[in-house]
Design a protein around this motif. Structure first.
Motif, PDB file in Angstrom:
ATOM      1  N   THR A  80       0.862  -1.186   0.000  1.00 28.46           N
ATOM      2  CA  THR A  80       0.000   0.000   0.000  1.00 28.46           C
ATOM      3  C   THR A  80       0.891   1.225   0.000  1.00 28.46           C
ATOM      4  OG1 THR A  80      -1.696  -1.183   1.276  1.00 28.46           O
ATOM      5  CG2 THR A  80      -1.919   1.197   1.131  1.00 28.46           C
ATOM      6  N   GLY A  81       1.336   1.617  -1.179  1.00 31.04           N
ATOM      7  CA  GLY A  81       2.103   2.847  -1.300  1.00 31.04           C
ATOM      8  C   GLY A  81       1.197   4.038  -1.062  1.00 31.04           C
ATOM      9  N   GLU A  82       1.628   4.968  -0.235  1.00 31.65           N
ATOM     10  CA  GLU A  82       0.778   6.104   0.138  1.00 31.65           C
ATOM     11  C   GLU A  82       1.630   7.328   0.464  1.00 31.65           C
ATOM     12  OE1 GLU A  82      -2.107   7.281   0.338  1.00 31.65           O
ATOM     13  OE2 GLU A  82      -3.608   5.665   0.309  1.00 31.65           O
ATOM     14  N   CYS A  83       0.948   8.449   0.555  1.00 29.22           N
ATOM     15  CA  CYS A  83       1.469   9.719   1.060  1.00 29.22           C
ATOM     16  C   CYS A  83       2.787  10.153   0.412  1.00 29.22           C
ATOM     17  CB  CYS A  83       1.642   9.652   2.579  1.00 29.22           C
ATOM     18  SG  CYS A  83       1.710  11.300   3.340  1.00 29.22           S
ATOM     19  N   PRO A  84       2.838  10.281  -0.922  1.00 27.01           N
ATOM     20  CA  PRO A  84       4.035  10.856  -1.526  1.00 27.01           C
ATOM     21  C   PRO A  84       4.193  12.321  -1.123  1.00 27.01           C
ATOM     22  CG  PRO A  84       2.272  10.699  -3.136  1.00 27.01           C
ATOM     23  CD  PRO A  84       1.772  10.012  -1.902  1.00 27.01           C
ATOM     24  N   VAL A  85       5.409  12.700  -0.780  1.00 24.35           N
ATOM     25  CA  VAL A  85       5.712  14.083  -0.405  1.00 24.35           C
ATOM     26  C   VAL A  85       7.019  14.481  -1.088  1.00 24.35           C
ATOM     27  CG1 VAL A  85       6.245  15.692   1.466  1.00 24.35           C
ATOM     28  CG2 VAL A  85       4.599  13.842   1.858  1.00 24.35           C
ATOM     29  N   TRP A  86       6.982  15.544  -1.855  1.00 18.50           N
ATOM     30  CA  TRP A  86       8.187  16.051  -2.498  1.00 18.50           C
ATOM     31  C   TRP A  86       8.937  16.947  -1.525  1.00 18.50           C
ATOM     32  CZ3 TRP A  86      11.249  14.976  -6.360  1.00 18.50           C
ATOM     33  CH2 TRP A  86      12.166  15.917  -6.797  1.00 18.50           C
ATOM     34  N   GLY A  92       1.638  -1.426  -7.386  1.00 20.03           N
ATOM     35  CA  GLY A  92       2.524  -1.113  -6.280  1.00 20.03           C
ATOM     36  C   GLY A  92       3.677  -0.216  -6.661  1.00 20.03           C
ATOM     37  N   GLY A  93       3.757   0.150  -7.941  1.00 18.18           N
ATOM     38  CA  GLY A  93       4.816   1.024  -8.408  1.00 18.18           C
ATOM     39  C   GLY A  93       4.542   2.489  -8.135  1.00 18.18           C
ATOM     40  N   VAL A  94       5.559   3.309  -8.392  1.00 17.13           N
ATOM     41  CA  VAL A  94       5.451   4.759  -8.288  1.00 17.13           C
ATOM     42  C   VAL A  94       5.594   5.337  -9.696  1.00 17.13           C
ATOM     43  CG1 VAL A  94       6.357   6.858  -7.231  1.00 17.13           C
ATOM     44  CG2 VAL A  94       6.450   4.693  -5.983  1.00 17.13           C
ATOM     45  N   PHE A  95       4.676   6.218 -10.065  1.00 16.17           N
ATOM     46  CA  PHE A  95       4.592   6.714 -11.434  1.00 16.17           C
ATOM     47  C   PHE A  95       4.728   8.231 -11.468  1.00 16.17           C
ATOM     48  CE2 PHE A  95       2.278   2.783 -11.034  1.00 16.17           C
ATOM     49  CZ  PHE A  95       2.714   2.044 -12.123  1.00 16.17           C
ATOM     50  N   ALA A  96       5.047   8.743 -12.658  1.00 13.85           N
ATOM     51  CA  ALA A  96       5.157  10.181 -12.866  1.00 13.85           C
ATOM     52  C   ALA A  96       4.368  10.571 -14.103  1.00 13.85           C
ATOM     53  CB  ALA A  96       6.616  10.600 -13.026  1.00 13.85           C
ATOM     54  N   LEU A  97       3.623  11.655 -13.995  1.00 15.23           N
ATOM     55  CA  LEU A  97       2.851  12.228 -15.098  1.00 15.23           C
ATOM     56  C   LEU A  97       3.281  13.676 -15.290  1.00 15.23           C
ATOM     57  CD1 LEU A  97      -0.600  10.872 -13.907  1.00 15.23           C
ATOM     58  CD2 LEU A  97       0.443  10.239 -16.084  1.00 15.23           C
ATOM     59  N   GLN A  98       3.169  14.148 -16.520  1.00 15.52           N
ATOM     60  CA  GLN A  98       3.450  15.553 -16.830  1.00 15.52           C
ATOM     61  C   GLN A  98       2.133  16.200 -17.264  1.00 15.52           C
ATOM     62  OE1 GLN A  98       6.451  16.667 -16.092  1.00 15.52           O
ATOM     63  NE2 GLN A  98       7.153  14.580 -15.615  1.00 15.52           N
ATOM     64  N   PRO A  99       1.342  16.706 -16.315  1.00 16.30           N
ATOM     65  CA  PRO A  99      -0.018  17.159 -16.639  1.00 16.30           C
ATOM     66  C   PRO A  99      -0.106  18.535 -17.265  1.00 16.30           C
ATOM     67  CG  PRO A  99       0.395  17.418 -14.308  1.00 16.30           C
ATOM     68  CD  PRO A  99       1.625  16.761 -14.874  1.00 16.30           C
ATOM     69  N   GLY A 100       1.030  19.252 -17.335  1.00 19.01           N
ATOM     70  CA  GLY A 100       0.988  20.575 -17.955  1.00 19.01           C
ATOM     71  C   GLY A 100       0.568  21.689 -17.018  1.00 19.01           C
ATOM     72  N   VAL A 101       0.518  21.417 -15.727  1.00 13.37           N
ATOM     73  CA  VAL A 101       0.217  22.446 -14.725  1.00 13.37           C
ATOM     74  C   VAL A 101       1.234  22.306 -13.602  1.00 13.37           C
ATOM     75  CG1 VAL A 101      -2.236  22.499 -15.272  1.00 13.37           C
ATOM     76  CG2 VAL A 101      -1.413  20.965 -13.477  1.00 13.37           C
ATOM     77  N   ARG A 102       1.380  23.358 -12.803  1.00 10.17           N
ATOM     78  CA  ARG A 102       2.299  23.338 -11.680  1.00 10.17           C
ATOM     79  C   ARG A 102       1.536  23.054 -10.396  1.00 10.17           C
ATOM     80  NH1 ARG A 102       4.613  27.466  -9.911  1.00 10.17           N
ATOM     81  NH2 ARG A 102       6.546  26.451  -9.238  1.00 10.17           N
ATOM     82  N   GLY A 103       2.249  22.450  -9.458  1.00 13.53           N
ATOM     83  CA  GLY A 103       1.670  22.198  -8.147  1.00 13.53           C
ATOM     84  C   GLY A 103       2.096  23.247  -7.144  1.00 13.53           C
ATOM     85  N   LEU A 104       1.852  22.943  -5.888  1.00 11.90           N
ATOM     86  CA  LEU A 104       2.206  23.818  -4.773  1.00 11.90           C
ATOM     87  C   LEU A 104       3.189  23.098  -3.870  1.00 11.90           C
ATOM     88  CD1 LEU A 104      -1.441  24.898  -3.962  1.00 11.90           C
ATOM     89  CD2 LEU A 104       0.297  26.387  -4.961  1.00 11.90           C
ATOM     90  N   GLU A 105       4.136  23.811  -3.331  1.00 17.65           N
ATOM     91  CA  GLU A 105       5.080  23.193  -2.416  1.00 17.65           C
ATOM     92  C   GLU A 105       4.357  22.762  -1.142  1.00 17.65           C
ATOM     93  OE1 GLU A 105       9.291  24.275  -0.176  1.00 17.65           O
ATOM     94  OE2 GLU A 105       8.778  25.242  -2.093  1.00 17.65           O
ATOM     95  N   GLU A 106       4.647  21.539  -0.698  1.00 20.17           N
ATOM     96  CA  GLU A 106       3.990  21.018   0.491  1.00 20.17           C
ATOM     97  C   GLU A 106       4.486  21.763   1.728  1.00 20.17           C
ATOM     98  OE1 GLU A 106       1.049  18.491   1.936  1.00 20.17           O
ATOM     99  OE2 GLU A 106       1.726  18.769  -0.128  1.00 20.17           O
ATOM    100  N   PRO A 107       3.571  22.288   2.566  1.00 17.28           N
ATOM    101  CA  PRO A 107       4.008  23.037   3.753  1.00 17.28           C
ATOM    102  C   PRO A 107       4.746  22.130   4.742  1.00 17.28           C
ATOM    103  CG  PRO A 107       1.686  23.461   3.274  1.00 17.28           C
ATOM    104  CD  PRO A 107       2.113  22.302   2.416  1.00 17.28           C
ATOM    105  N   LEU A 108       5.707  22.690   5.440  1.00 17.57           N
ATOM    106  CA  LEU A 108       6.384  21.982   6.511  1.00 17.57           C
ATOM    107  C   LEU A 108       5.506  22.011   7.761  1.00 17.57           C
ATOM    108  CD1 LEU A 108       9.970  23.525   6.213  1.00 17.57           C
ATOM    109  CD2 LEU A 108       9.183  21.338   5.282  1.00 17.57           C
ATOM    110  N   PHE A 109       5.635  20.960   8.573  1.00 19.41           N
ATOM    111  CA  PHE A 109       4.957  20.965   9.856  1.00 19.41           C
ATOM    112  C   PHE A 109       5.648  21.975  10.772  1.00 19.41           C
ATOM    113  CE2 PHE A 109       4.973  19.336  14.290  1.00 19.41           C
ATOM    114  CZ  PHE A 109       3.637  19.620  14.577  1.00 19.41           C
ATOM    115  N   LYS A 110       4.858  22.853  11.386  1.00 16.95           N
ATOM    116  CA  LYS A 110       5.399  23.875  12.284  1.00 16.95           C
ATOM    117  C   LYS A 110       5.103  23.455  13.711  1.00 16.95           C
ATOM    118  CE  LYS A 110       5.118  27.605   8.905  1.00 16.95           C
ATOM    119  NZ  LYS A 110       4.555  28.936   8.569  1.00 16.95           N
TER     120      LYS A 110
END
Length: 295
Positions: A13-19, A276-294
């Motif tokens: 159960t691959g979950e919670c990817p975080v860049w 169960g693999g990890v994949f990458a897509l190029q959707p043509g839009v930008r994401g948002l940086e994941e906030p750090l826990f404060k």
């Protein structure tokens, strides 16, 4: 648009990817394997660390350690050279039933950590799931605002932080809600139906929000990633070569890559050998940086 396999991880159960922008690396978990994984696109190397319990959701603390929702509470975990995670209990949680654990979780734009809990046997459809907010060393169940949950999932926040998204991925529910979100107090209110996923392929699982404010949700069981506008209109659907994509996250140098984790079920996998693999897509839009826990 074709999904690229970046790692034949064979996660149960691959979950919670975080860049992790500082490291330019992707982290994610394999829940039943009790592992935190890291992949570096610069050299293609992977690392893995084992926890003493199942860990389901993580948020970076910015100092090399992670906040992790595990089985009986929230922990600070830190990767060690021996392949283990050093764990420190931050706060324990008394579940209403045995054999429960944390599930989906992430930080809001202000760095508060949000996570849901679920009863592990989904077949029981036990309505005991809760949604928690953790900040300042205190954890609060949001029962006054979020009730009747089986499998809380799909947490996300709009770019300005004033809208919170939440789904219930159980087959008997399959709905996504939006809330107005008070960024000063960290309180959701005005719950309303955002998308009824019974009308689209796949159960709602993990999610991400892009820079345009659109909400990306994994269509579990149907091998799809859907993008919905802030008005709840389906904008596009992208396919992955596995039936059970579990969560997506934007990453890469310009946050233009959509990473997707997946689940490898038991049984005959001849029609989806990359499950169960990890994949990458190029959707043509930008994401948002994941906030750090404060803390």
């Amino acid at each position: 648009m074709q999904a690229e396999l970046i790692l034949d991880a064979r996660n149960a159960t691959g979950e919670c990817p975080v860049w992790n922008a500082r490291e330019q690396a992707l982290y994610w978990v394999d829940i039943p394997a009790r592992r935190l994984h890291r992949w570096s696109p610069q050299d293609g190397t992977t690392s893995s660390w084992e926890a003493p319990q199942m860990l389901a959701c993580v948020a970076s603390c910015g100092d090399g350690s992670w906040l992790a929702g595990m089985e009986d509470g929230l922990y600070r975990v830190r990767p060690q050279e021996d392949g283990t995670l050093a764990t420190t209990l931050l706060i324990d949680v008394t579940h209403p039933r045995p054999t429960m654990r944390f599930n989906d979780g992430r930080c809001d734009r202000q760095g508060r950590f949000w996570a849901g809990t679920m009863f592990m046997d989904m077949g029981e459809a036990s309505v005991v799931g809760s949604l928690y907010r953790y900040e300042g060393g205190q954890i609060a169940p949001l029962k006054a605002h979020v009730t009747d949950m089986i499998v809380p999932n799909g947490l996300g926040f709009s770019p300005d932080g004033t809208t919170m998204y939440l789904s219930d991925s159980h087959p008997s529910v399959q709905k996504i809600w939006a809330f107005d979100y008070d960024i000063d107090t960290g309180t959701p209110h005005h719950r309303r139906l955002f998308v009824d996923m019974n009308q689209y392929p796949g159960r709602p699982d993990g999610a991400a929000v892009d820079a345009d404010g659109c909400y990306w949700i994994c269509g579990n069981d149907e091998g799809m990633i859907h993008r919905f506008t802030p008005e709840g209109k389906l904008d596009r659907s992208l396919a992955v070569p596995v039936k059970k994509p579990s969560m997506c996250a934007f990453g890469g140098r310009n946050l233009e890559t959509l990473f997707v984790t997946s689940i490898r079920p038991g049984g005959d996998l001849s029609d989806q050998p990359l499950a169960g693999g990890v994949f990458a897509l190029q959707p043509g839009v930008r994401g948002l940086e994941e906030p750090l826990f404060k803390a």
